[in-house]
Enzyme design. Structure first.
Site, PDB file in Angstrom:
ATOM      1  N   ASN A  59     -45.949   3.555  -4.080  1.00  0.00           N
ATOM      2  CA  ASN A  59     -45.740   4.997  -3.939  1.00  0.00           C
ATOM      3  C   ASN A  59     -46.166   5.365  -2.520  1.00  0.00           C
ATOM      4  O   ASN A  59     -47.275   5.046  -2.115  1.00  0.00           O
ATOM      5  CB  ASN A  59     -46.626   5.695  -4.984  1.00  0.00           C
ATOM      6  CG  ASN A  59     -46.636   7.221  -4.887  1.00  0.00           C
ATOM      7  OD1 ASN A  59     -47.439   7.867  -5.517  1.00  0.00           O
ATOM      8  ND2 ASN A  59     -45.766   7.797  -4.104  1.00  0.00           N
ATOM      9  N   GLY A  60     -45.269   5.981  -1.755  1.00  0.00           N
ATOM     10  CA  GLY A  60     -45.612   6.359  -0.381  1.00  0.00           C
ATOM     11  C   GLY A  60     -44.659   5.725   0.610  1.00  0.00           C
ATOM     12  O   GLY A  60     -43.531   5.382   0.259  1.00  0.00           O
TER      13      GLY A  60
ATOM     14  N   TRP B 159     -38.584   8.283  -7.023  1.00  0.00           N
ATOM     15  CA  TRP B 159     -37.861   9.367  -6.342  1.00  0.00           C
ATOM     16  C   TRP B 159     -37.644   8.887  -4.910  1.00  0.00           C
ATOM     17  O   TRP B 159     -38.582   8.795  -4.134  1.00  0.00           O
ATOM     18  CB  TRP B 159     -38.695  10.651  -6.357  1.00  0.00           C
ATOM     19  CG  TRP B 159     -38.002  11.854  -5.807  1.00  0.00           C
ATOM     20  CD1 TRP B 159     -37.192  12.715  -6.474  1.00  0.00           C
ATOM     21  CD2 TRP B 159     -38.082  12.353  -4.459  1.00  0.00           C
ATOM     22  NE1 TRP B 159     -36.757  13.711  -5.638  1.00  0.00           N
ATOM     23  CE2 TRP B 159     -37.285  13.520  -4.395  1.00  0.00           C
ATOM     24  CE3 TRP B 159     -38.738  11.935  -3.294  1.00  0.00           C
ATOM     25  CZ2 TRP B 159     -37.133  14.269  -3.240  1.00  0.00           C
ATOM     26  CZ3 TRP B 159     -38.578  12.685  -2.133  1.00  0.00           C
ATOM     27  CH2 TRP B 159     -37.786  13.832  -2.118  1.00  0.00           C
TER      28      TRP B 159
ATOM     29  N   LYS C  84     -36.151  29.538  -7.434  1.00  0.00           N
ATOM     30  CA  LYS C  84     -35.953  29.263  -8.870  1.00  0.00           C
ATOM     31  C   LYS C  84     -34.469  29.101  -9.182  1.00  0.00           C
ATOM     32  O   LYS C  84     -34.066  28.171  -9.869  1.00  0.00           O
ATOM     33  CB  LYS C  84     -36.497  30.394  -9.746  1.00  0.00           C
ATOM     34  CG  LYS C  84     -37.927  30.458 -10.112  1.00  0.00           C
ATOM     35  CD  LYS C  84     -38.577  29.298 -10.762  1.00  0.00           C
ATOM     36  CE  LYS C  84     -38.943  28.198  -9.816  1.00  0.00           C
ATOM     37  NZ  LYS C  84     -40.161  28.255  -9.081  1.00  0.00           N
TER      38      LYS C  84
ATOM     39  N   GLU D  66     -32.871  25.837  -7.473  1.00  0.00           N
ATOM     40  CA  GLU D  66     -33.271  24.499  -7.913  1.00  0.00           C
ATOM     41  C   GLU D  66     -32.794  24.149  -9.310  1.00  0.00           C
ATOM     42  O   GLU D  66     -32.549  22.990  -9.596  1.00  0.00           O
ATOM     43  CB  GLU D  66     -34.786  24.285  -7.774  1.00  0.00           C
ATOM     44  CG  GLU D  66     -35.633  25.048  -8.748  1.00  0.00           C
ATOM     45  CD  GLU D  66     -37.118  24.793  -8.553  1.00  0.00           C
ATOM     46  OE1 GLU D  66     -37.504  23.676  -8.217  1.00  0.00           O
ATOM     47  OE2 GLU D  66     -37.901  25.747  -8.752  1.00  0.00           O
TER      48      GLU D  66
ATOM     49  N   GLU E  58     -39.119  33.574  -3.782  1.00  0.00           N
ATOM     50  CA  GLU E  58     -39.392  32.710  -4.935  1.00  0.00           C
ATOM     51  C   GLU E  58     -38.220  32.745  -5.924  1.00  0.00           C
ATOM     52  O   GLU E  58     -37.847  31.716  -6.491  1.00  0.00           O
ATOM     53  CB  GLU E  58     -40.705  33.156  -5.602  1.00  0.00           C
ATOM     54  CG  GLU E  58     -40.997  32.579  -6.970  1.00  0.00           C
ATOM     55  CD  GLU E  58     -41.054  31.056  -7.004  1.00  0.00           C
ATOM     56  OE1 GLU E  58     -41.075  30.414  -5.946  1.00  0.00           O
ATOM     57  OE2 GLU E  58     -41.050  30.499  -8.125  1.00  0.00           O
TER      58      GLU E  58
ATOM     59  N   HIS F  43     -29.798  43.567   9.512  1.00  0.00           N
ATOM     60  CA  HIS F  43     -29.937  42.842  10.786  1.00  0.00           C
ATOM     61  C   HIS F  43     -29.178  41.519  10.744  1.00  0.00           C
ATOM     62  O   HIS F  43     -29.411  40.652  11.582  1.00  0.00           O
ATOM     63  CB  HIS F  43     -31.417  42.624  11.096  1.00  0.00           C
ATOM     64  CG  HIS F  43     -32.174  43.903  11.192  1.00  0.00           C
ATOM     65  ND1 HIS F  43     -32.012  44.785  12.234  1.00  0.00           N
ATOM     66  CD2 HIS F  43     -33.054  44.488  10.343  1.00  0.00           C
ATOM     67  CE1 HIS F  43     -32.777  45.853  12.040  1.00  0.00           C
ATOM     68  NE2 HIS F  43     -33.417  45.688  10.894  1.00  0.00           N
TER      69      HIS F  43
ATOM     70  N   LYS G 143     -41.443  16.594  -9.550  1.00  0.00           N
ATOM     71  CA  LYS G 143     -42.466  17.616  -9.787  1.00  0.00           C
ATOM     72  C   LYS G 143     -43.592  17.545  -8.767  1.00  0.00           C
ATOM     73  O   LYS G 143     -44.141  18.543  -8.369  1.00  0.00           O
ATOM     74  CB  LYS G 143     -43.020  17.433 -11.205  1.00  0.00           C
ATOM     75  CG  LYS G 143     -44.053  18.458 -11.627  1.00  0.00           C
ATOM     76  CD  LYS G 143     -43.418  19.808 -11.839  1.00  0.00           C
ATOM     77  CE  LYS G 143     -44.430  20.876 -12.233  1.00  0.00           C
ATOM     78  NZ  LYS G 143     -43.883  22.219 -11.937  1.00  0.00           N
TER      79      LYS G 143
ATOM     80  N   ARG H  27     -42.980  12.691 -11.499  1.00  0.00           N
ATOM     81  CA  ARG H  27     -43.174  12.255 -10.115  1.00  0.00           C
ATOM     82  C   ARG H  27     -41.900  11.689  -9.505  1.00  0.00           C
ATOM     83  O   ARG H  27     -41.878  11.309  -8.334  1.00  0.00           O
ATOM     84  CB  ARG H  27     -44.277  11.191 -10.051  1.00  0.00           C
ATOM     85  CG  ARG H  27     -45.566  11.634 -10.679  1.00  0.00           C
ATOM     86  CD  ARG H  27     -46.589  10.534 -10.617  1.00  0.00           C
ATOM     87  NE  ARG H  27     -47.045  10.317  -9.261  1.00  0.00           N
ATOM     88  CZ  ARG H  27     -48.023  10.984  -8.688  1.00  0.00           C
ATOM     89  NH1 ARG H  27     -48.660  11.910  -9.359  1.00  0.00           N
ATOM     90  NH2 ARG H  27     -48.383  10.742  -7.447  1.00  0.00           N
TER      91      ARG H  27
ATOM     92  N   CYS I 133     -43.330   8.452  -6.143  1.00  0.00           N
ATOM     93  CA  CYS I 133     -43.076   7.969  -7.483  1.00  0.00           C
ATOM     94  C   CYS I 133     -44.300   7.981  -8.362  1.00  0.00           C
ATOM     95  O   CYS I 133     -45.386   8.327  -7.926  1.00  0.00           O
ATOM     96  CB  CYS I 133     -42.624   6.517  -7.415  1.00  0.00           C
ATOM     97  SG  CYS I 133     -42.041   6.034  -5.840  1.00  0.00           S
TER      98      CYS I 133
HETATM   99  C1  F6R Z   1     -40.491  24.970  -7.136  1.00  0.00           C
HETATM  100  C2  F6R Z   1     -41.634  24.076  -7.076  1.00  0.00           C
HETATM  101  C3  F6R Z   1     -42.043  23.528  -5.768  1.00  0.00           C
HETATM  102  C4  F6R Z   1     -43.581  23.394  -5.710  1.00  0.00           C
HETATM  103  C5  F6R Z   1     -44.001  22.663  -4.433  1.00  0.00           C
HETATM  104  C6  F6R Z   1     -45.501  22.576  -4.326  1.00  0.00           C
HETATM  105  O1  F6R Z   1     -40.299  25.465  -8.420  1.00  0.00           O
HETATM  106  O2  F6R Z   1     -42.212  23.763  -8.082  1.00  0.00           O
HETATM  107  O3  F6R Z   1     -41.576  24.291  -4.712  1.00  0.00           O
HETATM  108  O4  F6R Z   1     -44.133  24.659  -5.771  1.00  0.00           O
HETATM  109  O5  F6R Z   1     -43.454  21.377  -4.426  1.00  0.00           O
HETATM  110  O6  F6R Z   1     -46.052  21.874  -5.393  1.00  0.00           O
HETATM  111  P1  F6R Z   1     -47.553  22.015  -5.791  1.00  0.00           P
HETATM  112  O7  F6R Z   1     -47.778  23.413  -6.261  1.00  0.00           O
HETATM  113  O8  F6R Z   1     -47.761  21.012  -6.867  1.00  0.00           O
HETATM  114  O9  F6R Z   1     -48.366  21.729  -4.557  1.00  0.00           O
END
Ligand code: F6R
Length: 600
Positions: free
Chosen positions: A103-104, A77, A482, A485, A478, A501, A595, A31, A5
């Site tokens: 947080n944690g 979160w 995208k 998510e 990747e 395969h 994030k 967060r 959080c």
């Molecule tokens: C997906 C995304 C996550 C981050 C991952 C690592 O779009 O943003 O998969 O890439 O949580 O986060 P960072 O780069 O902040 O260590």
């Protein structure tokens, strides 16, 4: 139920503490955003608590304007269990005099909870966090002051956490850190007199008031009544002198400009952000290239999207520099720890610089005496501060949960280093700067409209597959992240050659499949894989510099040589954005995500 959080508190001479913490919390929403809460103390009253499920961004801070000079707040979160009002923070002690945000994870919370229950404490939530205020109250029975009680309580917690506790009797805030970030902001009057202190998970929460910061390190605690602040060792109580650091960067305003969402704004910013990533100190890049050349084992470590840039990096180092590096997702790094030695180099890649698994990998590397290079976006983040060397990608704040401009910045830096390893730094730089001009041309309004149309053709599908080869393979993975998510479509990425395969069994008549293609020696192979998909009824969307008869839809991209992976992922980012919007989802704050992932 533990939480990951944003936490924020204020104590000082200002009298609108409730409003300050609500406004600040809005900057920490990245967060976590499943629920929020604040507590503050008005004159002669006990602590007041307000909490709700949902996002803090929709709350009006003027509703919290009662006269108060001390407050704490939390945006959450949840990692396990339900999202509910009673599980939202802050949590109160039995006597109502202490409130806590956290947080944690308190790993031993079940034992502590049972112990406290036996002593007559009642629990109002299912969280691990609620043991904190109760245990502080319990500890206060055997010591005279609040900060000692917090210290004694923290000593009993197992796990990584940041705790911020407010005491209504002494009007003090106490914060402790054993893993999750905490930063103090110092507010001073023009004559240098202290006006108050902010304590937050991240600087933007208080940047409006203060750019003078003091970082808590792991194992430290702070106590403040708004007039002074004391940093101590959490374990021993020994006082720690602390430097004040002036922040030179600006928190870009939470302003979407002409865009409806941060995600599209940040995708469009790649016109400039890739160039900023390339603009590194050349001597530093050469030093790093040398360190990789001389290291006994180089490891590239990241999570999620950053892990995909590490995977792309493995191809860059192999193809450009003919150098082998080891890649691991940070959370899967443990089985490889034994390879680390003092001569090894660990390169950690992270947008936020706070990801718990990446931090753990970094700490293990340091324990083993290996050197750590961090490729990070957020200046002043824990990883940026604690690595031996840090390269900032300078993408600017990334607000949308889905990482876009950070990924391309990370890949640009890795390509630059790969060229420096063969003493061709200038060639690498030119290729990347040429690519940024190509991105600028590509991201024109007609192109964006065209991609909106492509999304319109496929947004009702529930399955989508993406294939690529070489550095386009991590980009296929990747692409899947995208699309999943933000649009919640079931998307999966594969190496083109892997399809037959197994995964090709998933393809049905009309299944959309995206092929990521470059003008390289593998082009024929990936076109072959695409033909195999088409033969099973797939509708092919080709992302390639040249058209091919196998494509049902061609998304044209410029030919960008070693920067092709950077170029190819950009239309997929745009496509993901439109898929989310057309399916009625919020691309900036997808469900279940945050994030910054500060728990393991
Ligand atoms: C997906 C995304 C996550 C981050 C991952 C690592 O779009 O943003 O998969 O890439 O949580 O986060 P960072 O780069 O902040 O260590």
């Amino acid at each position: 139920m533990s939480a990951m959080c944003g936490i924020f508190g204020y104590v000082g001479s200002r009298e609108d503490a409730g409003k300050i913490v609500v406004d600040g919390l809005k900057h920490l929403e990245y967060r976590g955003y499943d629920s929020w809460g604040i507590s503050y103390k008005c004159e002669d009253e006990l602590i007041k608590i307000e909490k709700e499920t949902g996002k803090i961004s929709s709350v009006n801070s003027n509703d919290f304007c009662q006269k108060s000079s001390i407050a704490i707040a939390h945006t959450r979160w949840a990692t396990h269990g339900g999202v509910s009002k009673c599980n939202a923070h802050p949590h109160l002690s039995e006597d109502g005099s202490i409130s806590v945000v956290h947080n944690g994870i308190i790993e031993n919370y079940q034992d502590l909870r049972n112990e406290l229950k036996n002593k007559g404490y009642n629990f109002a939530s299912e969280t691990d966090s609620e043991v904190i205020p109760h245990l502080i109250q319990e500890e206060l029975k055997s010591c005279s002051d609040f900060s000692t009680a917090v210290r004694n309580a923290c000593k009993r917690f197992e796990g990584r956490f940041a705790v911020l506790a407010m005491d209504s009797n002494s009007q003090t805030l106490v914060a402790a850190r054993t893993g999750s970030p905490l930063i103090v902001g110092v507010e001073k009057a023009d004559n240098g007199k202290i006006d108050g202190f902010f304590i937050a998970s991240d600087i933007p929460a208080f940047m409006e008031y203060s750019k003078t910061v003091q970082y808590l390190d792991d194992g430290e605690m702070v106590v403040t009544d708004g007039n002074k602040i004391v940093f101590t060792d959490l374990e021993t109580g020994e006082e720690h002198p602390k430097r004040e650091i002036e922040i030179t960067w600006n928190a870009e305003k939470a302003n979407k400009g002409e865009y409806d969402h941060f995600m599209l704004k940040e995708i469009m910013e790649q016109k400039d952000s890739v160039a900023r990533a390339v603009n590194q100190d050349e001597e530093q890049i050469k030093t790093i290239a040398n360190a990789i050349r001389n290291a006994k084992g180089t490891f590239l470590i990241g999570c999620g999207t950053a892990h995909k840039s590490c995977m792309a990096g493995e191809y860059f180092f192999s193809i450009i520099a003919q150098h082998h590096v080891n890649v691991s997702s940070a959370g899967e790094f443990k089985p490889y720890h034994h390879f680390l030695q003092p001569e090894s180099l660990v390169i950690v890649v992270s947008q936020s610089g706070e990801t718990a698994d990446v931090l753990e990998a970094m700490n293990i590397a340091k324990e083993k005496g290996s050197k750590v290079l961090a490729i990070v976006n957020v200046e002043g983040s824990t990883i940026a501060r604690e690595a031996d060397y840090t390269l900032l990608i300078n993408a600017g704040p990334e607000r949308a949960v889905a990482s876009t401009k950070a990924l391309t910045g990370q890949m640009a830096v890795l390509i630059l280093i790969a060229y420096a390893m063969i003493d061709k730094l200038q060639d690498g730089k030119k290729q990347l700067l040429d690519a940024t001009a190509l991105i600028n041309d590509m991201l024109n309004p007609r192109y964006i409209d065209f991609l909106r149309g492509v999304a319109g053709q496929i947004h009702t599908h529930e399955d989508l597959y993406i294939i690529g080869k070489s550095w386009n393979f991590p980009m296929a993975l990747e692409s899947a992240i995208k699309i999943q998510e933000v649009s919640y479509i079931h998307a999966e990425g594969f190496a083109g050659s892997e399809l037959k395969h197994g995964p090709i069994a998933l393809v049905e008549e009309g299944t959309p499949c995206i092929a990521l293609i470059g003008n390289d020696e593998l082009k024929g192979d990936i076109i072959g894989n695409t033909i195999e998909l088409k033969a099973r009824g797939a509708k092919i969307i080709g992302i390639a510099p040249e058209n091919n008869e196998v494509f049902d839809t061609w998304i044209k991209v410029p030919d960008a040589a070693a920067a092709q992976a950077i170029i190819n992922i950009i239309p997929v980012q745009v496509l993901s954005y439109f898929l989310a919007v057309q399916r009625g989802k919020d691309p900036d704050m997808p469900r279940n995500l945050a994030k910054s992932v500060t728990v393991k």
